[in-house]
Design a protein around this motif. Structure first.
Motif, PDB file in Angstrom:
ATOM      1  N   ALA A  82      58.844   2.696 -22.647  1.00 37.40           N
ATOM      2  CA  ALA A  82      57.880   3.373 -21.943  1.00 37.40           C
ATOM      3  C   ALA A  82      58.625   4.577 -21.336  1.00 37.40           C
ATOM      4  O   ALA A  82      58.026   4.806 -19.863  1.00 37.40           O
ATOM      5  N   ASP A  83      59.211   5.105 -22.063  1.00 34.37           N
ATOM      6  CA  ASP A  83      60.028   6.370 -21.271  1.00 34.37           C
ATOM      7  C   ASP A  83      59.954   7.487 -21.993  1.00 34.37           C
ATOM      8  O   ASP A  83      60.617   8.668 -21.845  1.00 34.37           O
ATOM      9  N   GLY A  84      59.005   7.721 -23.011  1.00 31.51           N
ATOM     10  CA  GLY A  84      58.870   8.950 -23.914  1.00 31.51           C
ATOM     11  C   GLY A  84      59.389   9.017 -25.045  1.00 31.51           C
ATOM     12  O   GLY A  84      59.369   9.925 -25.666  1.00 31.51           O
ATOM     13  N   SER A  85      60.450   8.175 -25.509  1.00 37.28           N
ATOM     14  CA  SER A  85      61.260   8.124 -26.259  1.00 37.28           C
ATOM     15  C   SER A  85      60.757   7.263 -27.578  1.00 37.28           C
ATOM     16  O   SER A  85      61.079   7.253 -28.860  1.00 37.28           O
ATOM     17  N   LEU A  86      59.528   6.668 -27.419  1.00 36.10           N
ATOM     18  CA  LEU A  86      59.000   5.874 -28.654  1.00 36.10           C
ATOM     19  C   LEU A  86      57.722   6.293 -28.660  1.00 36.10           C
ATOM     20  O   LEU A  86      56.530   6.293 -27.730  1.00 36.10           O
ATOM     21  N   ILE A  87      56.975   6.853 -29.817  1.00 31.44           N
ATOM     22  CA  ILE A  87      55.737   7.354 -29.977  1.00 31.44           C
ATOM     23  C   ILE A  87      55.031   6.837 -31.181  1.00 31.44           C
ATOM     24  O   ILE A  87      55.763   6.501 -32.260  1.00 31.44           O
ATOM     25  N   LEU A  88      53.978   6.422 -31.251  1.00 32.56           N
ATOM     26  CA  LEU A  88      53.223   6.052 -32.288  1.00 32.56           C
ATOM     27  C   LEU A  88      52.447   7.142 -32.823  1.00 32.56           C
ATOM     28  O   LEU A  88      51.567   7.893 -32.273  1.00 32.56           O
ATOM     29  N   PHE A  89      52.410   7.417 -34.166  1.00 36.95           N
ATOM     30  CA  PHE A  89      51.544   8.363 -35.175  1.00 36.95           C
ATOM     31  C   PHE A  89      50.378   7.476 -35.591  1.00 36.95           C
ATOM     32  O   PHE A  89      50.482   6.769 -36.686  1.00 36.95           O
ATOM     33  N   GLY A  90      49.189   7.341 -34.814  1.00 39.65           N
ATOM     34  CA  GLY A  90      48.260   6.513 -34.855  1.00 39.65           C
ATOM     35  C   GLY A  90      47.161   7.168 -35.629  1.00 39.65           C
ATOM     36  O   GLY A  90      47.085   8.291 -35.847  1.00 39.65           O
ATOM     37  N   THR A  91      46.217   6.425 -36.261  1.00 39.46           N
ATOM     38  CA  THR A  91      45.175   6.799 -37.105  1.00 39.46           C
ATOM     39  C   THR A  91      43.894   5.943 -36.736  1.00 39.46           C
ATOM     40  O   THR A  91      44.093   5.154 -35.562  1.00 39.46           O
ATOM     41  N   SER A  92      43.060   6.268 -37.068  1.00 38.54           N
ATOM     42  CA  SER A  92      41.436   5.742 -36.871  1.00 38.54           C
ATOM     43  C   SER A  92      41.691   4.248 -36.865  1.00 38.54           C
ATOM     44  O   SER A  92      41.066   3.577 -36.038  1.00 38.54           O
ATOM     45  N   GLY A  93      42.447   3.442 -37.666  1.00 41.52           N
ATOM     46  CA  GLY A  93      42.340   2.198 -37.775  1.00 41.52           C
ATOM     47  C   GLY A  93      42.921   1.438 -36.481  1.00 41.52           C
ATOM     48  O   GLY A  93      42.571   0.667 -35.579  1.00 41.52           O
ATOM     49  N   PRO A  94      44.366   1.686 -36.412  1.00 40.22           N
ATOM     50  CA  PRO A  94      45.170   1.007 -35.233  1.00 40.22           C
ATOM     51  C   PRO A  94      44.523   1.542 -34.012  1.00 40.22           C
ATOM     52  O   PRO A  94      44.646   0.782 -32.866  1.00 40.22           O
ATOM     53  N   LEU A  95      43.939   2.905 -33.750  1.00 37.44           N
ATOM     54  CA  LEU A  95      43.559   3.181 -32.440  1.00 37.44           C
ATOM     55  C   LEU A  95      42.198   3.072 -32.213  1.00 37.44           C
ATOM     56  O   LEU A  95      41.703   3.592 -31.061  1.00 37.44           O
ATOM     57  N   ALA A  96      41.355   2.639 -32.865  1.00 33.77           N
ATOM     58  CA  ALA A  96      39.797   2.528 -32.904  1.00 33.77           C
ATOM     59  C   ALA A  96      39.235   1.291 -33.469  1.00 33.77           C
ATOM     60  O   ALA A  96      38.533   0.579 -32.996  1.00 33.77           O
ATOM     61  N   ASN A  98      40.241  -1.142 -35.778  1.00 36.72           N
ATOM     62  CA  ASN A  98      41.066  -2.498 -36.148  1.00 36.72           C
ATOM     63  C   ASN A  98      40.616  -3.421 -35.132  1.00 36.72           C
ATOM     64  O   ASN A  98      40.690  -4.631 -35.625  1.00 36.72           O
ATOM     65  N   ARG A  99      40.173  -3.215 -33.852  1.00 40.75           N
ATOM     66  CA  ARG A  99      39.908  -4.116 -33.019  1.00 40.75           C
ATOM     67  C   ARG A  99      38.537  -5.249 -33.310  1.00 40.75           C
ATOM     68  O   ARG A  99      38.478  -5.898 -33.055  1.00 40.75           O
ATOM     69  N   MET A 100      38.021  -4.320 -34.220  1.00 43.11           N
ATOM     70  CA  MET A 100      36.643  -4.737 -34.810  1.00 43.11           C
ATOM     71  C   MET A 100      36.806  -5.749 -36.070  1.00 43.11           C
ATOM     72  O   MET A 100      36.019  -6.621 -36.438  1.00 43.11           O
ATOM     73  N   ALA A 311      28.624  -0.780 -35.189  1.00 43.01           N
ATOM     74  CA  ALA A 311      27.320  -1.148 -35.584  1.00 43.01           C
ATOM     75  C   ALA A 311      27.495  -1.496 -36.860  1.00 43.01           C
ATOM     76  O   ALA A 311      27.090  -2.298 -37.693  1.00 43.01           O
ATOM     77  N   VAL A 312      28.313  -0.674 -37.912  1.00 43.59           N
ATOM     78  CA  VAL A 312      28.395  -0.718 -39.247  1.00 43.59           C
ATOM     79  C   VAL A 312      29.115  -2.040 -39.550  1.00 43.59           C
ATOM     80  O   VAL A 312      28.806  -2.881 -40.427  1.00 43.59           O
ATOM     81  N   ILE A 313      30.260  -2.264 -38.764  1.00 40.88           N
ATOM     82  CA  ILE A 313      31.131  -3.584 -39.104  1.00 40.88           C
ATOM     83  C   ILE A 313      30.223  -4.699 -38.762  1.00 40.88           C
ATOM     84  O   ILE A 313      30.350  -5.534 -39.439  1.00 40.88           O
ATOM     85  N   GLN A 314      29.402  -4.535 -37.750  1.00 38.48           N
ATOM     86  CA  GLN A 314      28.799  -5.681 -37.291  1.00 38.48           C
ATOM     87  C   GLN A 314      27.686  -6.258 -38.216  1.00 38.48           C
ATOM     88  O   GLN A 314      27.533  -7.351 -38.846  1.00 38.48           O
ATOM     89  N   GLU A 315      27.026  -5.109 -38.767  1.00 38.69           N
ATOM     90  CA  GLU A 315      25.938  -5.195 -39.727  1.00 38.69           C
ATOM     91  C   GLU A 315      26.409  -5.845 -41.101  1.00 38.69           C
ATOM     92  O   GLU A 315      25.739  -6.530 -41.979  1.00 38.69           O
ATOM     93  N   THR A 316      27.508  -5.375 -41.545  1.00 33.84           N
ATOM     94  CA  THR A 316      28.031  -5.682 -42.867  1.00 33.84           C
ATOM     95  C   THR A 316      29.014  -6.925 -42.921  1.00 33.84           C
ATOM     96  O   THR A 316      29.229  -7.387 -43.882  1.00 33.84           O
ATOM     97  N   GLY A 317      29.348  -7.253 -41.828  1.00 31.17           N
ATOM     98  CA  GLY A 317      30.347  -8.440 -41.594  1.00 31.17           C
ATOM     99  C   GLY A 317      31.688  -8.108 -42.136  1.00 31.17           C
ATOM    100  O   GLY A 317      32.469  -9.073 -42.559  1.00 31.17           O
ATOM    101  N   ALA A 318      32.008  -6.802 -42.267  1.00 36.58           N
ATOM    102  CA  ALA A 318      33.131  -6.381 -42.798  1.00 36.58           C
ATOM    103  C   ALA A 318      34.472  -6.902 -42.120  1.00 36.58           C
ATOM    104  O   ALA A 318      34.552  -7.160 -40.827  1.00 36.58           O
ATOM    105  N   ARG A 319      35.530  -7.496 -42.823  1.00 36.15           N
ATOM    106  CA  ARG A 319      36.683  -8.163 -42.333  1.00 36.15           C
ATOM    107  C   ARG A 319      37.842  -7.480 -43.091  1.00 36.15           C
ATOM    108  O   ARG A 319      37.602  -7.299 -44.180  1.00 36.15           O
ATOM    109  N   ALA A 320      38.967  -7.245 -42.487  1.00 35.05           N
ATOM    110  CA  ALA A 320      40.254  -6.873 -43.197  1.00 35.05           C
ATOM    111  C   ALA A 320      40.601  -7.776 -44.229  1.00 35.05           C
ATOM    112  O   ALA A 320      40.367  -9.139 -43.994  1.00 35.05           O
ATOM    113  N   ASP A 321      41.135  -7.208 -45.287  1.00 30.53           N
ATOM    114  CA  ASP A 321      41.924  -8.438 -46.288  1.00 30.53           C
ATOM    115  C   ASP A 321      43.104  -9.293 -45.666  1.00 30.53           C
ATOM    116  O   ASP A 321      43.694  -8.662 -44.820  1.00 30.53           O
TER     117      ASP A 321
END
Length: 321
Positions: A82-96, A98-100, A311-321
């Motif tokens: 946590a010193d600025g030497s490690l950065i994540l190039f994140g996308t919608s998945g891991p940043l928003a 995937n938690r669902m 709401a979309v994930i809840q309605e469809t019951g989508a889960r990752a492979d």
């Protein structure tokens, strides 16, 4: 000359405002890509790393840590330096999203990351097989509402190409069947062969098939048209206002990273993305550049995507492979 002065100014800021980024040992900055080498996220990250190196005056290394839809790399950064030497190039998945999709995810993107800023979004395109008797989104919706049994393929359960189709069904009142594949390639192969009717896939992957007439583009999945396919109207402007199913990209660091180090990275990121050559290259990849590269802008994107898909994930019951 002006651009050079700006780069030198950013490097000086790095040395003065955040010593952790300019250690005598020459500690490099590591840009973590949470996906395998060779994909679009990896390709974009490597171009950004070159520009960041120029702005920071430090070595920037790209490290791929793939797995669990981006969660492996994201967790590594959340628990890492946590010193600025490690950065994540994140996308919608891991940043928003995937938690669902991954119950028991080991990190919380809101709690464990400090946002640096967004880079931009890449839209998908709704592409159909040439035999599908629809040349616009309204015509496709009409087919679906008449009960035509059409299926859309995706690169896997929980992928953006799956969720884009699920959102389309939800907003259009259609019931197109979802067929998951193990990757974009197999899905496109089956689409070209006529085994499925459509896909929601990234514009660059679809472009050669669209140009050769094997597929037909009906709509872009963002609210703004694609710079790569400017003549293709968006799905939103064809009767589904508010439809937006894109993938965003942004930089985050571990939450304990000092504010001064975060600002150094933010300034270097903004300077990199505003360079005309890199900006043109990103746009050629289909990216819509973020209008503001700030922590607040990325926080807002993360919150919007979480709300959009819950709401979309809840309605469809989508889960990752």
């Amino acid at each position: 000359m002006i651009a050079r002065r700006r780069l030198l100014g950013t490097a000086a800021l790095a040395a003065l405002a955040a010593p952790a980024l300019a250690q005598p040992s020459g500690k490099p900055v590591t840009l973590v890509v949470p996906f395998a080498p060779g994909g679009p996220t990896d390709l974009i990250a490597r171009r950004l790393a070159i520009a960041l190196h120029d702005g920071l005056g430090q070595t920037v290394i790209v490290e791929n840590r793939a797995g669990a839809g981006g969660n492996v790399g994201a967790d590594y950064v959340a628990r890492g330096a946590a010193d600025g030497s490690l950065i994540l190039f994140g996308t919608s998945g891991p940043l928003a999203i995937n938690r669902m999709l991954y119950p028991g995810q080991s990190y919380d993107p809101t709690r464990d990351f400090a946002p640096i800023g967004p880079i931009g979004r890449i839209p998908n395109v709704l592409a159909v097989h040439a035999s599908v008797p629809a040349h616009s989104v309204p015509e496709l919706i009409a087919l679906g509402r008449r009960g035509e049994r059409l299926a859309f393929g995706s690169s896997g359960n929980g992928a953006s190409s799956h969720l884009a189709g699920a959102l389309f069904n939800r907003m259009a009142g259609t019931s197109f069947e979802h067929v998951p594949y193990r990757g974009t390639g197999p899905a496109l192969n089956d689409l070209i062969a006529g085994h499925i009717a459509m896909v929601f896939t990234d514009v660059l992957t679809a472009l050669p098939h669209l140009r050769e007439g094997r597929l037909r583009a009906l709509g872009i999945t963002t609210e703004a048209r694609s710079t790569v396919l400017p003549d293709v109207p968006t799905i939103a402007e064809q009767g589904l206002p508010g439809y937006d199913a894109s993938v965003f990209f942004g930089f985050v660091v571990a939450v304990a990273t000092p504010p001064a180090a975060r600002e150094v990275l933010r300034a270097a990121t903004e300077n990199a993305v505003r360079q005309p050559e890199l900006r043109r290259w990103l746009e050629q990849q289909g990216m819509q550049i973020a209008p503001a590269i700030t922590p607040a802008a990325l926080s807002a994107l993360m919150a919007e995507e979480t709300a959009r898909w819950s709401a979309v994930i809840q309605e469809t019951g989508a889960r990752a492979d």
